[in-house]
Design a protein around this motif. Structure first.
Motif, PDB file in Angstrom:
ATOM      1  N   UNK A 168       0.861  -1.191   0.000  1.00 21.91           N
ATOM      2  CA  UNK A 168       0.000   0.000   0.000  1.00 21.91           C
ATOM      3  C   UNK A 168       0.894   1.237   0.000  1.00 21.91           C
ATOM      4  N   UNK A 169       0.632   2.123  -0.954  1.00 21.63           N
ATOM      5  CA  UNK A 169       1.361   3.398  -1.010  1.00 21.63           C
ATOM      6  C   UNK A 169       0.421   4.539  -0.643  1.00 21.63           C
ATOM      7  N   UNK A 170       0.973   5.569  -0.016  1.00 18.81           N
ATOM      8  CA  UNK A 170       0.224   6.821   0.157  1.00 18.81           C
ATOM      9  C   UNK A 170       1.014   7.944  -0.497  1.00 18.81           C
ATOM     10  N   UNK A 171       0.319   8.787  -1.268  1.00 17.17           N
ATOM     11  CA  UNK A 171       0.917  10.013  -1.803  1.00 17.17           C
ATOM     12  C   UNK A 171       0.689  11.135  -0.805  1.00 17.17           C
ATOM     13  N   UNK A 172       1.725  11.931  -0.541  1.00 19.56           N
ATOM     14  CA  UNK A 172       1.522  13.153   0.256  1.00 19.56           C
ATOM     15  C   UNK A 172       2.141  14.331  -0.489  1.00 19.56           C
ATOM     16  N   UNK A 173       1.618  15.517  -0.205  1.00 21.26           N
ATOM     17  CA  UNK A 173       2.166  16.737  -0.805  1.00 21.26           C
ATOM     18  C   UNK A 173       2.682  17.633   0.321  1.00 21.26           C
ATOM     19  N   UNK A 174       3.924  18.125   0.178  1.00 21.64           N
ATOM     20  CA  UNK A 174       4.496  18.998   1.209  1.00 21.64           C
ATOM     21  C   UNK A 174       4.828  20.378   0.636  1.00 21.64           C
ATOM     22  N   UNK A 175       5.123  21.299   1.566  1.00 21.60           N
ATOM     23  CA  UNK A 175       5.494  22.657   1.132  1.00 21.60           C
ATOM     24  C   UNK A 175       4.269  23.532   0.949  1.00 21.60           C
ATOM     25  N   UNK A 176       3.190  23.249   1.727  1.00 23.95           N
ATOM     26  CA  UNK A 176       1.998  24.099   1.658  1.00 23.95           C
ATOM     27  C   UNK A 176       2.294  25.396   2.415  1.00 23.95           C
ATOM     28  N   UNK A 177       1.750  26.523   1.977  1.00 17.94           N
ATOM     29  CA  UNK A 177       2.020  27.760   2.722  1.00 17.94           C
ATOM     30  C   UNK A 177       1.555  27.611   4.165  1.00 17.94           C
ATOM     31  N   UNK A 178       2.415  28.001   5.089  1.00 24.15           N
ATOM     32  CA  UNK A 178       2.051  27.955   6.509  1.00 24.15           C
ATOM     33  C   UNK A 178       2.255  26.590   7.150  1.00 24.15           C
ATOM     34  N   UNK A 179       2.566  25.575   6.362  1.00 22.76           N
ATOM     35  CA  UNK A 179       2.758  24.228   6.927  1.00 22.76           C
ATOM     36  C   UNK A 179       4.101  24.209   7.673  1.00 22.76           C
ATOM     37  N   UNK A 180       4.095  23.703   8.899  1.00 18.98           N
ATOM     38  CA  UNK A 180       5.389  23.665   9.606  1.00 18.98           C
ATOM     39  C   UNK A 180       6.056  22.320   9.348  1.00 18.98           C
ATOM     40  N   UNK A 181       7.382  22.339   9.390  1.00 17.91           N
ATOM     41  CA  UNK A 181       8.125  21.094   9.160  1.00 17.91           C
ATOM     42  C   UNK A 181       7.769  20.080  10.248  1.00 17.91           C
ATOM     43  N   UNK A 182       7.570  20.597  11.465  1.00 14.92           N
ATOM     44  CA  UNK A 182       7.280  19.687  12.578  1.00 14.92           C
ATOM     45  C   UNK A 182       5.944  18.968  12.331  1.00 14.92           C
ATOM     46  N   UNK A 183       4.935  19.709  11.892  1.00 18.30           N
ATOM     47  CA  UNK A 183       3.627  19.081  11.624  1.00 18.30           C
ATOM     48  C   UNK A 183       3.732  18.095  10.464  1.00 18.30           C
ATOM     49  N   UNK A 184       4.546  18.460   9.468  1.00 16.07           N
ATOM     50  CA  UNK A 184       4.724  17.554   8.328  1.00 16.07           C
ATOM     51  C   UNK A 184       5.434  16.270   8.776  1.00 16.07           C
ATOM     52  N   UNK A 185       6.421  16.426   9.652  1.00 11.29           N
ATOM     53  CA  UNK A 185       7.125  15.240  10.156  1.00 11.29           C
ATOM     54  C   UNK A 185       6.150  14.314  10.911  1.00 11.29           C
ATOM     55  N   UNK A 186       5.212  14.938  11.649  1.00 12.01           N
ATOM     56  CA  UNK A 186       4.221  14.126  12.369  1.00 12.01           C
ATOM     57  C   UNK A 186       3.364  13.332  11.394  1.00 12.01           C
ATOM     58  N   UNK A 187       3.025  13.967  10.263  1.00 13.74           N
ATOM     59  CA  UNK A 187       2.236  13.268   9.230  1.00 13.74           C
ATOM     60  C   UNK A 187       2.994  12.020   8.756  1.00 13.74           C
ATOM     61  N   UNK A 188       4.284  12.219   8.427  1.00 15.25           N
ATOM     62  CA  UNK A 188       5.074  11.089   7.920  1.00 15.25           C
ATOM     63  C   UNK A 188       5.189   9.986   8.972  1.00 15.25           C
ATOM     64  N   UNK A 189       5.406  10.411  10.219  1.00 13.79           N
ATOM     65  CA  UNK A 189       5.564   9.404  11.272  1.00 13.79           C
ATOM     66  C   UNK A 189       4.281   8.601  11.431  1.00 13.79           C
TER      67      UNK A 189
END
Ligand code: SAM
Ligand code: SF4
Length: 421
Positions: A168-189
């Motif tokens: 199973x693969x999931x696609x994610x998109x990063x670099x949204x305006x206002x998105x913090x790296x920390x919140x993005x890291x939580x998504x990946x984790x």
């Protein structure tokens, strides 16, 4: 009898529930009230006729290494429709024992239209891998991206998929305006902890002719800076590397034995057929000549010409050596394994190689530590180093002599329906 060479098949489904504001894929919003059974049946019939047309061009001498249903939103297809296409392929050429059959899924189509049983039905018709367009697991991010699903729906889709499929693969998109790296890291984790075998993380790209392009031009919002993009990319590598994912392609991360066989084949320059509206293919014909094919792009234009009547391709032309080398570089340097340049030079000749590639630039990039040349028992390979990957577009732009560059911007994503000149 000729030996069976592997062949990949890409099947394009050109419709979606709605058009996302960032997307420049060949995807079209379904007409109001849905596609209707007649249009659906015509489309499926057309795809099957294309497969039969290819069978008549000695497709039967190849073994099928992978089948990829991409889109658009192919999870809007009924399992019976998918089954009829797989059946037509199986009757035309043998499937290799490890053949990977992938379907791209949009969480909304899955939950709203088919319910929980959809994945079981997919498996019953032969699908053994799914790729889910999660994009993010926060409602504010999904709303910004104009998605029709919510975080809860995406999670439910992933849970249901993981109950049925190993891959199973999931696609994610990063670099949204206002998105913090920390919140993005939580998504990946959180995705990694869920047990996904594969993740594709794409940097948000502002493509021409999309709603986002207009919004950015009008100054309604600003994309993140290049430095921020690079930080997101590094965070992706660090987090997913920590969970044992191998970054085998610039945007793709896999657990052992879980790389996407279809995409890997395309990036390695293997042959693939593209069927369905606006699909691209690269096929070596019996005499050894490699052909680039494109079918007509809009569903209407595609359906207007029956396969075999001479007009259903928008283009069907030999791939000339310099274009072939460029394509191999564009696709192969995205891979951590790089490309075998001894083989390329042997196939196309040192003169063509010198005509297309700027060796001075290669030397500079090697001195900077962004590219490397490795001698292996089989020949020399070129690779982009981990330090060079965040500069890949710039490296490719300079490595190929300017007058030789394909008239196409180097995007972050390469998909069988868009690898085009
Ligand atoms: C054909 S779409 C995937 C399948 C399905 N239609 C969906 O959206 O859920 C392939 C993937 O490309 C990515 N993508 C498309 N346009 C993009 C863009 N402008 N920037 C970054 N990623 C993009 C998205 O992650 C998307 O899931
Ligand atoms: S991102 Fe997926 S769902 Fe959205 S328009 Fe593109 S192909 Fe369709």
């Amino acid at each position: 009898m000729a030996s069976l060479r592997p062949l990949h098949i890409y099947v394009h489904w050109p419709w979606c529930k709605a058009k996302c504001p960032y997307c420049d894929f060949n995807s079209h919003a379904e007409p109001e009230g849905g596609l209707g059974p007649e249009l659906r049946a015509r489309y499926i019939r057309h795809v099957i006729d294309e497969i039969h047309w290819w069978r008549d061009q000695s497709l039967g001498q190849r073994s099928i290494a992978s089948i990829f249903f991409g889109g658009g939103t192919p999870s809007l297809m009924e399992p019976a429709e998918i089954a009829s296409i797989i059946h037509a392929i199986k009757r035309s050429a043998p499937l290799s024992p490890e053949c990977e059959l992938t379907l791209e899924c949009n969480p909304t189509s899955f939950l709203e239209d088919y319910g929980q049983g959809y994945f079981q039905e997919l498996r019953d018709v032969g699908i053994n891998r799914v790729s889910i367009g999660v994009q993010g697991l926060r409602d504010d991010w999904l709303a910004f991206l104009g998605r029709t699903h919510h975080a809860a729906g995406a999670r439910a889709t992933l849970d249901a998929a993981l109950r049925i499929f190993k891959q199973v693969n999931a696609d994610v998109i990063y670099g949204l305006p206002g998105q913090s790296i920390k919140d993005y890291e939580e998504l990946l984790k959180s995705l990694a902890r869920q047990g996904l075998t594969h993740l594709a993380a794409y940097q948000l790209t502002i493509e021409r002719n999309t709603a986002f392009w207009g919004q950015v031009r009008r100054g309604e919002w600003k994309p993140v800076s290049n430095d921020t993009e690079a930080n997101f990319f590094e965070a992706t590598q660090a987090v997913l590397g920590g969970f044992g994912y191998e970054n085998y392609e610039i945007s793709n991360f896999a657990q052992p034995e879980s790389r996407c066989r279809h995409n890997l084949g395309v990036w390695r320059g293997e042959d693939y057929l593209g069927v369905g509206a606006g699909a691209h293919g690269r096929i070596t014909l019996t005499g050894g000549q490699r052909i680039a094919t494109t079918t007509r792009k809009t569903p209407e234009a595609y359906l207007a010409h029956r396969p075999g009547e001479g007009q259903h391709f928008l283009s069907f032309e030999p791939l000339n050596p310099s274009r072939a080398i460029q394509e191999r570089l564009f696709a192969g340097l995205r891979l951590s394994e790089g490309i075998d340049i001894t083989d390329l030079e042997k196939t196309y000749g040192a003169a063509v190689w010198g005509h297309v590639i700027d060796m001075t630039e290669f030397k500079d990039f090697s001195d900077m530590g962004w590219m490397e040349s490795c001698i292996t028992p089989l020949g020399t390979r070129w690779r982009v180093t981990p330090e060079g990957w965040s500069r890949l577009d710039a490296l490719l732009g300079r490595l190929l002599k300017p007058e030789r560059i394909l008239g196409r911007e180097v995007g972050v994503r390469i998909h069988s329906d868009e690898l085009s000149a």
